[in-house]
Each structure stands twice: as C-alpha cells, then as structure tokens.
Design an enzyme around this catalytic site. Structure first.
Site, PDB file in Angstrom:
ATOM      1  N   TYR A 121       0.836  -1.201   0.000  1.00 33.61           N
ATOM      2  CA  TYR A 121       0.000   0.000   0.000  1.00 33.61           C
ATOM      3  C   TYR A 121       0.865   1.244   0.000  1.00 33.61           C
ATOM      4  CZ  TYR A 121      -0.054   1.182   5.164  1.00 33.61           C
ATOM      5  OH  TYR A 121       0.236   1.564   6.436  1.00 33.61           O
TER       6      TYR A 121
ATOM      7  N   TYR B  29       9.893  -1.324   3.140  1.00 35.34           N
ATOM      8  CA  TYR B  29       9.410  -0.069   3.715  1.00 35.34           C
ATOM      9  C   TYR B  29      10.053   1.099   2.972  1.00 35.34           C
ATOM     10  CZ  TYR B  29       7.545   3.249   7.039  1.00 35.34           C
ATOM     11  OH  TYR B  29       6.827   4.280   7.588  1.00 35.34           O
TER      12      TYR B  29
ATOM     13  N   PHE C 227       3.273   9.572   4.568  1.00 34.85           N
ATOM     14  CA  PHE C 227       3.723   8.951   3.317  1.00 34.85           C
ATOM     15  C   PHE C 227       4.454   7.679   3.688  1.00 34.85           C
ATOM     16  CE2 PHE C 227       7.199   7.701   0.593  1.00 34.85           C
ATOM     17  CZ  PHE C 227       6.656   7.749  -0.677  1.00 34.85           C
ATOM     18  N   GLU C 228       3.987   6.558   3.208  1.00 38.97           N
ATOM     19  CA  GLU C 228       4.794   5.347   3.328  1.00 38.97           C
ATOM     20  C   GLU C 228       4.319   4.377   2.273  1.00 38.97           C
ATOM     21  OE1 GLU C 228       4.334   3.613   7.314  1.00 38.97           O
ATOM     22  OE2 GLU C 228       2.264   3.054   6.903  1.00 38.97           O
ATOM     23  N   ILE C 229       5.255   3.693   1.656  1.00 34.87           N
ATOM     24  CA  ILE C 229       4.919   2.628   0.718  1.00 34.87           C
ATOM     25  C   ILE C 229       5.463   1.352   1.341  1.00 34.87           C
ATOM     26  CG2 ILE C 229       5.080   1.778  -1.643  1.00 34.87           C
ATOM     27  CD1 ILE C 229       5.606   4.606  -2.590  1.00 34.87           C
TER      28      ILE C 229
END
Ligand code: GDP
Ligand code: MN
Length: 343
Positions: free
Chosen positions: A147, A175, A231-233
């Site tokens: 996500y 991460y 914000f993080e993928i």
C-alpha cells in the site's frame, strides 16, 4: 562527495519500472487512507496531485476507510477525480476503541493534563492505534501486497515517471519513506522502554542487519527519529508478520496509545528499524512531498525540471534523522567503507 548508496541509486534505470495502463498491474497494490467526511476537499487536493504526478498513468485503486460511513457527497467527490477503482469501508468495533484494560480514570487524567499536540483528544489516539495495528488488517486490504498511504492536504511536487510499487517489489524493499523527523518525546515517554522489554522477550524477531543504530543515541536511549508515516509505501507482509503483530499487541497491552500518545509513525519506524534488514528500507529521495508544514524537495539531477518545489525551502534532507539514517544504512551495507556523510 557522492557515496556508494547514492551512486547505486543514481545508477538505477528507472525506466524498467515503467509500464503502460494497457497491461495488468504488476503489483497488487492500492493507495490507501483513513479519512473523515470532513476531509473531502483536502483529500481531493491530494488525489488531484497523485493522479497528475503518477496514478493517471497506472490507475492503481484507492481504498478509503472511516470510523463512520462515508457520505454520498464524499464518495462522489473523490470518485470524480480518477478513472481508477475507488473502494470505501468502515471499521469494525475492535479496531476503533479504547481497550477494556485501559484504566479510564487514568486516561481521563492524561487527556486533561497532556501538554502536546492533540494531547486532549480521544479520536487522535484511536486513529494512531488504528493506523499502527489495524489498517493493514482491514478486509478491503486483504489481497494487497503493497500500500501507499496518503492523507488530506499533502502535496506531491515531482512527476513520478516510474511505478514505485514495482520498483519496491523488484528491489526487495519492504518499507519506503521520504521524511524522517524527531518525535515530540512527551508523546512517547515509555515507548522505547516497552520496546526494549519486547526485544528481551522476543529476541528472535530482531533482523540480523537491522537499523537499530539509527534509533539510539550514545547512551542507548531513543533519539526520537521516525519516518513520517503519512507517506509510506509498504510491503504489507511486513505488517502482517508475526514480529510486527506481536510487537503491536505488546504495545497495545502496555497502554501507551492512551496513557501517552504513541503515534503510528514511531511505531512503524521502530518496527522497520528492528525487524527489517537495512537493505529492505528505502529512502525515496526522489519523491518531492509536503505534509503541513514540512517539505522535502529533491535536489538530485534526475529530478531536475520534474519538480515544482524550491529545494531551498526544504531542510529535512539534511536534518539529523535523515542524515543519521543514510549513515547508518551505509555502515551496515558497506561496513568497510567510509561513512556516508554527504549533504
Ligand atoms: P496529523 O497528520 O498527525 O496532523 O493527523 P491528521 O489530522 O492528518 O490525521 C491523520 C489521518 O487520520 C488523516 O488522514 C485524517 O483524515 C485521519 N483521521 C484523524 N482523525 C480521524 C478520525 O477521528 N476519524 C477518521 N475517520 N479519520 C481520522
Ligand atoms: Mn496529517
């Protein structure tokens, strides 16, 4: 002075992580946010930029969840902005509550006397607990591999000419982050002690080449460094792992989401630094980004001309936590070469 890490990233041919919308998406991924109905216009602003900079070429779906049902106005308002599929969900009871083991009287006292941002708020604490322990387990996210978290009112300054999901998956990153900051220590007074107790009980969860050094000062205390999780993928197998789940449960039992105001940002970040190897954590220094009131604006040559921000406005790249991360990761990946103190 360019470092090996920086050189390694500059040498990446990002065009291999580009693809057309005609083909099926290479990663099961979505752009995800917990939001309120009242966030409609802030979220539309964020989506407009995500679409323009990235997603109108790829059409990754959006998933929005809320502790109360979304209004029709909200659903229409966000759906207008994208060709991609948009899903809306609500939360189950367990994921949005004050657990029964929390001492109500003590909690009320904390809310009355806390002197830090959102210190008086019950909803903010439920939000942090939810984003720490429940968002990745929401049924709408069940089939996702990755996500990308967004929030209302954020801005994306640079054209993103490749697919970060595909880039992360093919590079083995779990991460991805772009802003690192020190935390308000009053909000996490016992988080590090609780974490250390957890590690003593479950030493098997520590990754061999972890980034713990990034988190501690010379006396072994937590320096407050954390990634801004707005914000993080993330490869969700990380949050679904036994290590992360056990860590969240341990923290939840300790009560600090309520007796203090533990944020999902330090919780995610400490977990990433301890349970992942340094090679699995990626700094997206090419993704220009604003969340009130902090900018990160890329200065690298690859981005020249692609960003609409002023690099002089952004100081976080050279901030303590950012530099410390790069140095720590460099030392772990290249123990025999000099420290990566580039600016
Ligand atoms: P900050 O970034 O720490 O200042 O906190 P925000 O106010 O931006 O909240 C973080 C995210 O959680 C945002 O996407 C908000 O829309 C969402 N959020 C915060 N509180 C609530 C709440 O009570 N209900 C819902 N549904 N979302 C919330
Ligand atoms: Mn926010």
């Amino acid at each position: 002075n360019k470092t090996e890490i920086r050189r390694a990233l500059q040498d990446v041919d990002y065009s291999q992580f580009n693809h057309t919308t005609e083909s099926t998406l290479p990663v099961r991924a979505a752009i995800v946010a917990l939001v309120r109905n009242s966030d409609l216009f802030g979220l539309r602003q964020a989506m407009r930029q995500i679409e323009d900079r990235f997603n109108s070429r790829y059409n990754y779906p959006y998933i929005f969840v809320n502790d109360v049902p979304f209004t029709d106005e909200f659903k229409q308002g966000v759906s207008y902005l994208t060709k991609a599929h948009v899903e809306f969900g609500t939360l189950d009871h367990d994921s949005w509550r004050v657990p029964e083991w929390i001492d109500q009287e003590r909690y009320e006292q904390v809310k009355r006397t806390a002197r830090y941002p959102h210190g008086e708020k019950d909803s903010y604490r439920k939000m942090c607990r939810f984003q720490s322990g429940y968002l990745h387990r929401h049924p709408l996210l069940k089939d996702l591999e990755y996500y990308w978290r967004i929030e209302p009112d954020v801005e994306y300054f640079c054209d993103i000419d490749y697919d970060p999901f595909m880039f992360m998956k093919q590079s083995g990153f779990k991460y991805g982050w772009n802003i690192a900051m020190p935390e308000f220590m009053d909000t996490i007074r016992t988080l590090w002690n609780t974490t250390q107790q957890f590690i003593r009980e479950y030493p098997e969860y520590l990754a061999k080449h972890n980034l713990k050094e990034w988190l501690v000062d010379s006396s072994g205390n937590y320096n407050g460094c954390h990634f801004w999780s707005n914000f993080e993928i993330v490869d969700l197998s990380f949050y679904r792992s036994p290590a992360y789940q056990a860590y969240f449960d341990y923290l939840d039992r300790a009560g600090g989401f309520f007796y203090e105001r533990w944020g999902d940002a330090p919780v995610h970040s400490i977990a990433a630094a301890l349970f992942l190897n340094a090679s699995q954590v990626h700094y997206f220094d090419d993704i220009g980004y604003f969340h009130p009131h902090v900018y990160t604006c890329p200065t690298g040559s690859r981005q020249r001309g692609r960003c609409v921000c002023d690099p002089d406005q952004s100081i976080v790249q050279n901030g303590f936590c950012n530099v410390r991360f790069r140095n720590t990761k460099h030392q772990i990946l290249y123990p025999d070469s000099p420290t990566a103190a580039y600016t």
